[in-house]
Write an enzyme that holds these catalytic residues in place. Structure first.
Site, PDB file in Angstrom:
ATOM      1  N   HIS A   1       0.830  -1.206   0.000  1.00 54.87           N
ATOM      2  CA  HIS A   1       0.000   0.000   0.000  1.00 54.87           C
ATOM      3  C   HIS A   1       0.865   1.257   0.000  1.00 54.87           C
ATOM      4  CE1 HIS A   1      -2.687  -3.016   2.070  1.00 54.87           C
ATOM      5  NE2 HIS A   1      -3.510  -2.569   1.135  1.00 54.87           N
TER       6      HIS A   1
ATOM      7  N   LYS B   1      -1.050  -6.920  -7.646  1.00 52.41           N
ATOM      8  CA  LYS B   1      -1.322  -8.193  -6.984  1.00 52.41           C
ATOM      9  C   LYS B   1      -2.783  -8.590  -7.185  1.00 52.41           C
ATOM     10  CE  LYS B   1      -1.894  -8.758  -2.540  1.00 52.41           C
ATOM     11  NZ  LYS B   1      -3.153  -9.558  -2.501  1.00 52.41           N
TER      12      LYS B   1
END
Length: 282
Positions: free
Chosen positions: A37, A149
């Site tokens: 993140h 991802k």
């Protein structure tokens, strides 16, 4: 850095930034943030004058038997990471702020969502599309950032943004991995020591598939067989899917003649993990 819990707070702040001529980047997250993140935030900070990160565990994208209640949460930790990375505003709403009593409007997609994760999680992408559409409407960013991802999610959001004419640039960012190759994920915290070691089989199997493609193999079935056999050799692993699909429309391919997504979803114990790579992309 500010933390807003209501839609109006976010809109007031963003409108003020826009009046000042600032560009705005959005990083949607479900919290329990990690280096993956942070890499999205870092990219957003480098490309925009102001950055909004949402921290919202979206109940709409969890099925009845999935891990909504146990999904990890740590807002203090998330706020510290966001501030360190340069976020200007965190949007951290309660579910009731996003989905008021009587909420009945959804964003569905007829393509891209039926396979891969959508096959075993039939409500997931309806929830993803709906919450991201709401975030786009609330923040109205110039750019939004998503990790590779969740490659199917990235493809779905790009398609949705184009279909609905948002005029928002959707930015895909590379997978961030642990030193041993495991893709960073909030769900990695579910793994015990033995399972954590077993989870390395995902990246190991994909690496074998990548080697075959780089060596010139173009038969998708042969590559899938290799990836599958590597995963099946791990006793704690149970395959949900191993797929090779076109990177534009996520359609299964027999022969690789353009950019493809090679993706896996595997249960390690009770924890479902995903990983992938994109091959032959320009």
């Amino acid at each position: 850095m500010k933390i807003a819990v209501t839609v109006n707070e976010v809109r007031e702040q963003v409108n003020e930034w826009k009046r000042q001529g600032f560009s705005v980047g959005l990083v949607p997250t479900m919290g329990y943030l990690h280096e993956g993140h942070k890499s999205l935030i870092t990219c957003a900070v480098s490309e925009n004058d102001r950055v909004v990160a949402s921290v919202f565990v979206n109940p709409m994208q969890f099925g009845p038997s999935e891990d909504l209640e146990s999904y990890p949460r740590d807002m203090d930790r998330d706020a510290a990471l966001c501030e360190e990375a340069g976020v200007d505003l965190i949007f951290h709403p309660e579910p009731s702020e996003m989905y008021h009593n009587g909420f009945s409007s959804y964003v569905d997609m007829n393509t891209l969502t039926g396979g891969l994760c959508g096959k075993s999680r039939p409500v997931h992408f309806r929830g993803v599309c709906t919450v991201v559409a709401k975030l786009f409407n609330i923040v109205m960013p110039d750019r939004a950032y998503f990790g590779q991802k969740d490659a199917q999610q990235l493809a779905v959001i790009r398609h949705m943004a184009d279909d609905l004419s948002y005029g928002i640039e959707i930015k895909g960012c590379p997978i961030i991995r642990e030193e041993d190759g495991l893709a960073k994920s909030s769900r990695n915290t579910y793994l015990n020591k033995e399972e954590r070691q077993a989870a390395l089989v995902l990246n190991r199997a994909l690496s074998e598939g990548r080697k075959l493609i780089e060596a010139g193999e173009r038969d998708a079935a042969s590559i899938k067989d290799t990836v599958t056999s590597v995963i099946n050799a791990e006793p704690l692993a149970r395959i949900d899917y191993v797929e090779i699909v076109s990177w534009d429309l996520l359609e299964p391919v027999k022969n690789i003649d353009g950019p493809v997504l090679v993706a896996v979803a595997v249960f390690i114990g009770k924890t479902r993990l995903i990983d992938n790579f994109i091959a032959l992309e320009d």
